[in-house]
Scaffold this motif. Structure first.
Motif, short mmCIF file in Angstrom:
data_model
loop_
_atom_site.label_atom_id
_atom_site.label_comp_id
_atom_site.label_asym_id
_atom_site.label_seq_id
_atom_site.Cartn_x
_atom_site.Cartn_y
_atom_site.Cartn_z
N LEU A 173 0.83 -1.21 0.00
CA LEU A 173 0.00 0.00 0.00
C LEU A 173 0.86 1.26 0.00
O LEU A 173 0.56 2.23 -0.71
N ARG A 174 1.95 1.26 0.79
CA ARG A 174 2.85 2.41 0.80
C ARG A 174 3.54 2.58 -0.55
O ARG A 174 3.73 3.70 -1.03
N LEU A 175 3.91 1.46 -1.19
CA LEU A 175 4.53 1.54 -2.51
C LEU A 175 3.55 2.08 -3.55
O LEU A 175 3.93 2.86 -4.43
N ASN A 176 2.29 1.68 -3.47
CA ASN A 176 1.28 2.20 -4.38
C ASN A 176 1.10 3.70 -4.19
O ASN A 176 0.97 4.45 -5.16
N ARG A 177 1.10 4.14 -2.94
CA ARG A 177 0.98 5.58 -2.66
C ARG A 177 2.20 6.33 -3.20
O ARG A 177 2.06 7.41 -3.78
N ALA A 178 3.37 5.75 -3.03
CA ALA A 178 4.59 6.39 -3.54
C ALA A 178 4.54 6.48 -5.06
O ALA A 178 4.93 7.51 -5.63
N GLU A 179 4.04 5.46 -5.72
CA GLU A 179 3.95 5.49 -7.18
C GLU A 179 2.98 6.57 -7.63
O GLU A 179 3.24 7.27 -8.62
N ARG A 180 1.86 6.74 -6.93
CA ARG A 180 0.92 7.80 -7.28
C ARG A 180 1.54 9.18 -7.08
O ARG A 180 1.36 10.08 -7.90
N GLU A 181 2.28 9.36 -5.99
CA GLU A 181 2.86 10.68 -5.71
C GLU A 181 4.03 11.01 -6.62
O GLU A 181 4.24 12.17 -6.94
N LEU A 182 4.81 10.01 -7.03
CA LEU A 182 5.98 10.27 -7.87
C LEU A 182 5.62 10.35 -9.35
O LEU A 182 6.37 10.94 -10.13
N ALA A 204 4.54 8.35 -13.08
CA ALA A 204 5.09 7.21 -13.82
C ALA A 204 6.59 7.35 -14.02
O ALA A 204 7.36 6.41 -13.79
N ASP A 205 7.03 8.53 -14.46
CA ASP A 205 8.45 8.74 -14.73
C ASP A 205 9.27 8.72 -13.44
O ASP A 205 10.33 8.11 -13.37
N GLY A 206 8.76 9.38 -12.40
CA GLY A 206 9.48 9.42 -11.12
C GLY A 206 9.59 8.05 -10.48
O GLY A 206 10.63 7.68 -9.96
N SER A 207 8.50 7.27 -10.52
CA SER A 207 8.56 5.94 -9.90
C SER A 207 9.48 5.01 -10.70
O SER A 207 10.17 4.18 -10.11
N ALA A 208 9.53 5.18 -12.02
CA ALA A 208 10.45 4.37 -12.83
C ALA A 208 11.90 4.74 -12.50
O ALA A 208 12.77 3.88 -12.39
N LEU A 209 12.15 6.04 -12.34
CA LEU A 209 13.50 6.52 -12.01
C LEU A 209 13.93 6.01 -10.63
O LEU A 209 15.04 5.50 -10.45
N VAL A 210 13.04 6.11 -9.64
CA VAL A 210 13.35 5.65 -8.29
C VAL A 210 13.57 4.15 -8.28
O VAL A 210 14.49 3.64 -7.62
N HIS A 211 12.77 3.41 -9.02
CA HIS A 211 12.94 1.95 -9.09
C HIS A 211 14.28 1.59 -9.72
O HIS A 211 14.97 0.69 -9.23
N ASP A 212 14.65 2.28 -10.80
CA ASP A 212 15.92 1.99 -11.46
C ASP A 212 17.10 2.23 -10.52
O ASP A 212 18.05 1.45 -10.50
#
Length: 183
Positions: free
Chosen positions: A116-125, A127-135
């Motif tokens: 749930l926290r990861l889903n919230r982080a993905e919404r706040e960041l 698509a591009d931000g969450s992909a960058l953070v994941h990389d």
């Protein structure tokens, strides 16, 4: 004739130097202050070395490119990713082979909250931000590797990805409660 040297008496109050002197040939380390596990007083600190070779977040923190809140936000994201991840399990050759399969493990409450926290982080960041953070945080890629993967080469793109990654770390620090909103 040489004069005999007297040894100094043992002083138990004098601290013993427990630092390692030998490092592997390709080691990349940075000094960090941590709680002393052998300390007599609570709050005693010692300086130790941590490896930053395969840790881009640790490297940025040790070179003072990110602050403590950004570092803690990134580590919290990594911890949630590790909790929520349900990757393939290793095959145990010592166990007896049985037809059919095992029941899948049920999802624990900790895994559910981390997802749930990861889903919230993905919404706040985004698509591009969450992909960058994941990389960077999960796959351990550098800004140059991210640019090459996206087909964007050059120092300007590396600087852009670094700035964007810091913005994402600011957002994670706010989300996990390590920082407060600026006025």
């Amino acid at each position: 004739m040489a004069r005999a040297r007297r040894k100094k008496p043992h002083n138990p109050a004098k601290a013993h130097d427990r630092r390692s002197r030998d490092l592997p040939r390709n080691a990349e380390v940075a000094a960090i202050e941590v709680d002393d596990p052998l300390g007599l007083e609570p709050g005693d600190k010692i300086v130790t070395l941590r490896s930053i070779r395969n840790d881009p977040l640790g490297r940025l923190h040790s070179h003072r490119h990110i602050d403590e809140a950004q570092y803690q936000g990134g580590r919290a994201f990594q911890a949630d990713w590790e909790k929520a991840e349900r990757g393939p399990r290793a095959v145990d050759p010592t166990r007896e082979y049985v037809d059919g399969g095992e029941m899948r493990e049920s999802i624990t409450e900790g895994q559910r909250k981390a997802a749930l926290r990861l889903n919230r982080a993905e919404r706040e960041l985004g698509a591009d931000g969450s992909a960058l953070v994941h990389d960077v945080l999960v796959q351990g890629m550098t800004m140059e590797q991210i640019g090459q993967r996206r087909g964007l080469r050059g120092q300007r793109w590396i600087d852009y990805f670094a700035r964007r990654f810091k913005e994402c770390l600011d957002r994670l620090a706010l989300m996990y409660g390590f920082a407060t909103e600026k006025r």
